[in-house]
Structure formats: C-alpha cells, structure tokens
Write a protein that holds these residues in place. Sequence first.
Motif, mmCIF file in Angstrom:
data_model
loop_
_atom_site.group_PDB
_atom_site.id
_atom_site.type_symbol
_atom_site.label_atom_id
_atom_site.label_comp_id
_atom_site.label_asym_id
_atom_site.label_seq_id
_atom_site.Cartn_x
_atom_site.Cartn_y
_atom_site.Cartn_z
ATOM 1 N N ASN A 125 0.817 -1.213 0.000
ATOM 2 C CA ASN A 125 0.000 0.000 0.000
ATOM 3 C C ASN A 125 0.851 1.263 0.000
ATOM 4 N N THR A 126 1.945 1.242 -0.737
ATOM 5 C CA THR A 126 2.816 2.414 -0.740
ATOM 6 C C THR A 126 2.257 3.502 -1.644
ATOM 7 N N SER A 127 2.612 4.744 -1.286
ATOM 8 C CA SER A 127 2.168 5.891 -2.064
ATOM 9 C C SER A 127 3.028 7.093 -1.703
ATOM 10 N N THR A 128 3.257 7.926 -2.679
ATOM 11 C CA THR A 128 3.940 9.186 -2.394
ATOM 12 C C THR A 128 2.927 10.328 -2.321
ATOM 13 N N GLN A 129 1.656 9.993 -2.382
ATOM 14 C CA GLN A 129 0.592 10.995 -2.295
ATOM 15 C C GLN A 129 0.329 11.329 -0.837
ATOM 16 N N GLY A 130 0.021 12.566 -0.589
ATOM 17 C CA GLY A 130 -0.305 12.999 0.764
ATOM 18 C C GLY A 130 0.943 13.350 1.550
ATOM 19 N N PRO A 131 0.740 13.962 2.694
ATOM 20 C CA PRO A 131 1.870 14.452 3.484
ATOM 21 C C PRO A 131 2.562 13.342 4.265
ATOM 22 N N VAL A 132 3.835 13.569 4.559
ATOM 23 C CA VAL A 132 4.518 12.749 5.548
ATOM 24 C C VAL A 132 3.939 13.180 6.890
ATOM 25 N N SER A 133 3.728 12.250 7.781
ATOM 26 C CA SER A 133 3.132 12.569 9.079
ATOM 27 C C SER A 133 4.126 13.315 9.957
ATOM 28 N N GLU A 134 3.811 14.580 10.192
ATOM 29 C CA GLU A 134 4.643 15.387 11.081
ATOM 30 C C GLU A 134 4.601 14.818 12.499
ATOM 31 N N ALA A 135 3.431 14.407 12.946
ATOM 32 C CA ALA A 135 3.293 13.845 14.293
ATOM 33 C C ALA A 135 4.130 12.577 14.438
ATOM 34 N N PHE A 136 4.161 11.757 13.386
ATOM 35 C CA PHE A 136 4.977 10.542 13.419
ATOM 36 C C PHE A 136 6.452 10.900 13.560
ATOM 37 N N LEU A 137 6.924 11.871 12.753
ATOM 38 C CA LEU A 137 8.337 12.260 12.810
ATOM 39 C C LEU A 137 8.710 12.803 14.186
ATOM 40 N N ILE A 138 7.857 13.613 14.754
ATOM 41 C CA ILE A 138 8.125 14.163 16.088
ATOM 42 C C ILE A 138 8.193 13.034 17.109
ATOM 43 N N THR A 139 7.235 12.122 17.041
ATOM 44 C CA THR A 139 7.211 11.002 17.986
ATOM 45 C C THR A 139 8.414 10.092 17.773
ATOM 46 N N LEU A 140 8.825 9.909 16.527
ATOM 47 C CA LEU A 140 10.008 9.095 16.239
ATOM 48 C C LEU A 140 11.263 9.728 16.849
ATOM 49 N N ALA A 141 11.393 11.041 16.748
ATOM 50 C CA ALA A 141 12.544 11.725 17.357
ATOM 51 C C ALA A 141 12.538 11.543 18.870
ATOM 52 N N VAL A 142 11.363 11.636 19.486
ATOM 53 C CA VAL A 142 11.245 11.429 20.932
ATOM 54 C C VAL A 142 11.618 9.990 21.290
ATOM 55 N N ALA A 143 11.116 9.023 20.512
ATOM 56 C CA ALA A 143 11.419 7.613 20.774
ATOM 57 C C ALA A 143 12.916 7.350 20.653
ATOM 58 N N ALA A 144 13.556 7.928 19.636
ATOM 59 C CA ALA A 144 14.996 7.741 19.443
ATOM 60 C C ALA A 144 15.782 8.331 20.613
ATOM 61 N N GLU A 145 15.338 9.481 21.084
ATOM 62 C CA GLU A 145 16.025 10.102 22.220
ATOM 63 C C GLU A 145 15.851 9.253 23.477
ATOM 64 N N ARG A 146 14.640 8.773 23.724
ATOM 65 C CA ARG A 146 14.390 7.930 24.905
ATOM 66 C C ARG A 146 15.158 6.618 24.837
ATOM 67 N N ALA A 147 15.388 6.117 23.621
ATOM 68 C CA ALA A 147 16.131 4.874 23.445
ATOM 69 C C ALA A 147 17.636 5.103 23.479
ATOM 70 N N ARG A 148 18.027 6.343 23.682
ATOM 71 C CA ARG A 148 19.425 6.738 23.765
ATOM 72 C C ARG A 148 20.212 6.386 22.497
ATOM 73 N N LEU A 149 19.583 6.669 21.355
ATOM 74 C CA LEU A 149 20.330 6.551 20.106
ATOM 75 C C LEU A 149 21.345 7.693 20.079
ATOM 76 N N PRO A 150 22.370 7.603 19.252
ATOM 77 C CA PRO A 150 23.377 8.672 19.202
ATOM 78 C C PRO A 150 22.745 10.032 18.909
ATOM 79 N N ALA A 151 23.360 11.081 19.482
ATOM 80 C CA ALA A 151 22.832 12.441 19.348
ATOM 81 C C ALA A 151 22.646 12.843 17.893
#
Length: 186
Positions: A125-151
Amino acid sequence: MAPGPAASRPWFAFSLDLAPAAASRHLHGLPPVPDFPEGELAEALDVDVVYDVHVPNWNGRVARLVDAPGHSVVGRLRPVDPESWPVLARLETALALATEERPVQVRTASGTVVDAHAFTPSDRNTSTQGPVSEAFLITLAVAAERARLPADVVEKLQAEARIVHAVQHARPDGHRPPAPSKPGIK
C-alpha cells in the motif's frame, strides 16, 4: 531431560518501537506495552527508511524499511523470547501498521554481524501521495532520544520534523511558519 528455555529471537527496533510509550500520547488504545529488554545499540545493514505508507492514525505517511545497499539504519537489537513475539507483532501493527516481519543483518557495537528481524509496514500500500506525518516524525525523534540513540541520529530526526513542518505549512506568499514547539523537537 526436560527441554530448556527456548532461545530468544533477535529483534531490531528502529522506529516507534524504540520507545513505544512515546506514541501513547498520539495513539489512543495502544495495547499494553510489555517490558522489552533495552538491548544494545546496533545498525541494520543495506537498508534505509522511506516515508511511503499512509497510516490514518498518524494522518500521513510513516516510515517503512526498504533494501538500500550501502545504507544503514541505527536502532536497538533486543532479544525477545518466542512467547512474547505475538505480543510484539500486535504492538508493531498498532504503532504504525508494521505488519510485515523481515530479516535484517545487524552490526552490533562490537562489530559482530547477526541475523535479526524487524517489523515494517507492507509495501503493498505504498504511495507518495499525501503528506509525511509530522506527528509521526516528532514522535520518532522522541522515541529515538528515549532509546538513547546517538545524538546525531536524534538531531537528524528532529531536523526532518522541522523540514516537514516548514514545507507542509509554507504559504504561497513565502511566509515561513515558526518551527514546531512540540515536545521532542528542538
């Protein structure tokens, strides 16, 4: 002699699964998040992420793991006991429709390369139509920080969220919106 405990399965977490509780503010009704081991910092080899699967709960496109020779994705390699694998599969589906289990080669911090599995949305079900989820990206950055991925990994994810915000909220008159002031984006 009684059979011993089943060997754990190596799971490579690279998306919201790095810190699933971070998604609970956005996704209501998540299944209970089990206590998975922290695991070790690692990178999946010859793969990358693309944002090409629309997930209604995220109001846009989310990350999918794809083959990409020469590229790598940083995450955590975690041992999961076989009895917990179905719980993990349900959690991955609830987080971002990551219904497909795929094998990946993962290099650990010590340099050892191991076979592991990662969950990713299906490529059906891939598509390049529609926006990338800003909320997903923000949550992903938070998850990466909580998981202590490199800065630098966390900063890259935060920058992607800022870029998506700027592009998706830009006005025709050239006015740029203020950067998102959401938790996790600096």
